[in-house]
Design an enzyme around this catalytic site. Structure first.
Site, short mmCIF file in Angstrom:
data_model
loop_
_atom_site.label_atom_id
_atom_site.label_comp_id
_atom_site.label_asym_id
_atom_site.label_seq_id
_atom_site.Cartn_x
_atom_site.Cartn_y
_atom_site.Cartn_z
CB CYS A 141 -0.82 0.00 1.22
SG CYS A 141 -2.30 1.47 1.21
CG ASP A 189 -7.31 -2.17 -4.43
OD1 ASP A 189 -7.61 -1.07 -3.94
OD2 ASP A 189 -6.22 -2.64 -4.34
CG HIS A 221 -6.31 -1.71 -0.91
ND1 HIS A 221 -5.33 -1.32 -1.63
CD2 HIS A 221 -5.70 -1.13 0.48
CE1 HIS A 221 -4.51 -0.47 -1.18
NE2 HIS A 221 -4.75 -0.46 -0.01
#
Length: 255
Positions: A141, A189, A221
């Site tokens: 991320c 996501d 995600h």
């Protein structure tokens, strides 16, 4: 951007069970979690760049320990100077305010002007003090952006990169990479949705460098580090994406 900015999905998830075996050290003005392989060699190394939950997350520490068990010297820095976001934080959190340092006791923001020097210090220490011959990087991320920014083998920075469910990567940053790069993407996501994934694929294809994009079905995600391990689909995707990284480094970092 080839991936959107973080949102609430970037700090939601499941805490994993286990006992970390690495150690916290102080490198200049920030902490790092460090783990050596069994043979204590630092020749091949991984720089682990976390999501917004930070370097003290047991989930990330257990993954670092797994990397070390596979023969890598691993360094995971605190990218946030103690201002990481608590997993499943309760109550309102203003992400732009957090990025600007509005919740930091030191008033330190969380953009490249703060994070770049941390990454640069780690790379410098790994090369000069620990004599790492090859350095791979894993970014989750938030951390994925900095894998991309420093994927410059020609400048003795990161030799090989891997990212899972990336965020915040600018188009010119991805276009500027100089080394092999792999991505683990989630089917569901909105931070790295299909159109951004396809855009990234076209950029990577145009560069002529080794690349790989794996899409994991049925997950969202954060799956690669904060997934529910009691759910078979999420467990499989988490383990398979980690294996993807190991195979990528074995192919491009060790040869």
């Amino acid at each position: 951007m080839t991936s959107h900015g973080p949102s609430t999905c970037c700090y939601r998830g499941f805490k994993h069970e286990g006992e970390a075996t690495g150690q916290i050290e102080q490198w200049k003005d920030f902490e790092v979690y460090v783990k050596y392989p069994e043979n204590k060699s630092t020749d091949k190394a991984i720089l682990f760049l976390t999501d917004v939950i930070g370097h003290r997350s047991i989930n990330s520490q257990l993954m670092v320990d797994q990397l070390a068990a596979n023969g890598y010297f691993v360094v995971m820095p605190d990218l946030f100077y103690g201002d990481a976001i608590e997993l499943n934080k309760i109550g309102e959190l203003d992400i732009p305010k957090w990025f600007a340092g509005g919740y930091s006791a030191k008033g330190i923001g969380h953009g490249p002007s703060t994070v770049d020097p941390i990454v640069e210090t780690c790379l410098s220490e790994m090369r000069a003090k620990y004599h790492c011959k090859k350095i791979g990087a894993m970014g989750y991320c938030f951390g994925a952006k900095y894998v991309v920014r420093y994927l410059r083998p020609d400048q003795a920075q990161i030799d090989v990169g891997y990212a899972a469910h990336p965020s915040l990567i600018e188009k010119d940053e991805l276009q500027g990479i100089k080394g092999p790069f792999a991505i683990a993407a989630a089917e569901n996501d909105h931070v790295f949705p299909p159109e951004k994934r396809h855009e990234s694929e076209e950029i990577l294809k145009s560069l002529g460098l080794p690349y790989q994009i794996n899409l994991y079905g049925g997950v969202a995600h954060g799956f690669a580090v904060r997934g529910d391990l009691k759910d078979r689909t999420q467990l499989y995707a988490k383990e398979a994406s980690f294996l993807q990284a190991l195979q990528w480094f074995e192919e491009y970092l060790e040869k």
